[in-house]
Design a protein around this motif. Sequence first.
Motif, mmCIF file in Angstrom:
data_model
loop_
_atom_site.group_PDB
_atom_site.id
_atom_site.type_symbol
_atom_site.label_atom_id
_atom_site.label_comp_id
_atom_site.label_asym_id
_atom_site.label_seq_id
_atom_site.Cartn_x
_atom_site.Cartn_y
_atom_site.Cartn_z
ATOM 1 N N MET A 129 38.804 46.951 55.464
ATOM 2 C CA MET A 129 38.726 45.865 56.448
ATOM 3 C C MET A 129 39.852 44.847 56.301
ATOM 4 N N LEU A 130 40.641 44.953 55.222
ATOM 5 C CA LEU A 130 41.669 43.953 54.952
ATOM 6 C C LEU A 130 43.058 44.515 55.238
ATOM 7 N N ARG A 131 43.863 43.736 55.933
ATOM 8 C CA ARG A 131 45.213 44.130 56.336
ATOM 9 C C ARG A 131 46.210 43.758 55.247
ATOM 10 N N CYS A 132 47.196 44.622 55.060
ATOM 11 C CA CYS A 132 48.288 44.319 54.146
ATOM 12 C C CYS A 132 49.163 43.242 54.787
ATOM 13 N N PRO A 133 49.410 42.134 54.116
ATOM 14 C CA PRO A 133 50.242 41.072 54.702
ATOM 15 C C PRO A 133 51.686 41.508 54.939
ATOM 16 N N VAL A 134 52.160 42.507 54.203
ATOM 17 C CA VAL A 134 53.540 42.972 54.353
ATOM 18 C C VAL A 134 53.627 44.065 55.414
ATOM 19 N N GLY A 189 29.325 52.904 42.511
ATOM 20 C CA GLY A 189 28.808 52.059 43.587
ATOM 21 C C GLY A 189 29.725 50.887 43.866
ATOM 22 N N GLN A 190 30.196 50.241 42.801
ATOM 23 C CA GLN A 190 31.128 49.124 42.969
ATOM 24 C C GLN A 190 32.454 49.597 43.552
ATOM 25 N N GLU A 191 32.913 50.757 43.125
ATOM 26 C CA GLU A 191 34.172 51.296 43.657
ATOM 27 C C GLU A 191 34.037 51.621 45.139
ATOM 28 N N GLU A 218 30.851 37.578 50.556
ATOM 29 C CA GLU A 218 31.457 36.599 49.648
ATOM 30 C C GLU A 218 32.852 37.025 49.214
ATOM 31 N N VAL A 219 33.047 38.318 48.993
ATOM 32 C CA VAL A 219 34.367 38.824 48.616
ATOM 33 C C VAL A 219 35.351 38.601 49.760
ATOM 34 N N ILE A 220 34.929 38.939 50.975
ATOM 35 C CA ILE A 220 35.813 38.761 52.132
ATOM 36 C C ILE A 220 36.124 37.284 52.343
ATOM 37 N N ASP A 221 35.115 36.421 52.201
ATOM 38 C CA ASP A 221 35.349 34.981 52.332
ATOM 39 C C ASP A 221 36.340 34.486 51.287
ATOM 40 N N LEU A 249 43.104 44.411 43.447
ATOM 41 C CA LEU A 249 42.612 43.952 42.145
ATOM 42 C C LEU A 249 41.722 42.721 42.297
ATOM 43 N N TYR A 250 42.102 41.817 43.196
ATOM 44 C CA TYR A 250 41.300 40.615 43.430
ATOM 45 C C TYR A 250 39.927 40.978 44.000
ATOM 46 N N VAL A 251 39.905 41.922 44.943
ATOM 47 C CA VAL A 251 38.630 42.387 45.515
ATOM 48 C C VAL A 251 37.747 42.963 44.417
ATOM 49 N N ARG A 252 38.328 43.772 43.555
ATOM 50 C CA ARG A 252 37.552 44.378 42.476
ATOM 51 C C ARG A 252 37.067 43.317 41.475
ATOM 52 N N GLU A 253 37.887 42.308 41.197
ATOM 53 C CA GLU A 253 37.457 41.218 40.313
ATOM 54 C C GLU A 253 36.225 40.513 40.889
ATOM 55 N N ARG A 254 36.260 40.232 42.167
ATOM 56 C CA ARG A 254 35.139 39.527 42.808
ATOM 57 C C ARG A 254 33.880 40.398 42.791
#
Length: 151
Positions: A40-45, A29-31, A78-81, A64-69
Amino acid sequence: MRRLLILLALLLPVAAMAVQPDEVLPDAGQEARAREISQMLRCPVCQGENIDESNAPISRDLRLYVRERIVAGDSNDEVIDAVVDRFGEFVLFQPRAQGGNLVLWLAGPVMALLALLLAWRFLRARARARPETAETLSQAERERLDQIMRD
């Protein structure tokens, strides 16, 4: 023949996600939430790819940051924010309609309305304009026209 077709089908390039096995969360479920947010998130590169598909190192860090949150118990918003606070609004594929972005969100509809207004005014002015007819010619001009038409 079937084996050859199966072998060829397996050799066809398949679009693979860039998520590495060590990034996958044990809870399905978390995955699934992490994958949804990553779309929904764009790669900055890469800029044209979402972080789920990008192989750039910054995308791995974002995943990894998204998964940590998510593991910390944050909701999707909250994760997107948190990601936007850390990396800026540029990472959103669909920027929020607030602040300076509001100008961008409203520019399209305003320009369309302006174009419709200008087209309406042009057509209205064109309909009002009357082409000159032979009745507006002076007597001398009519005589000259008759002479030209006879010759």
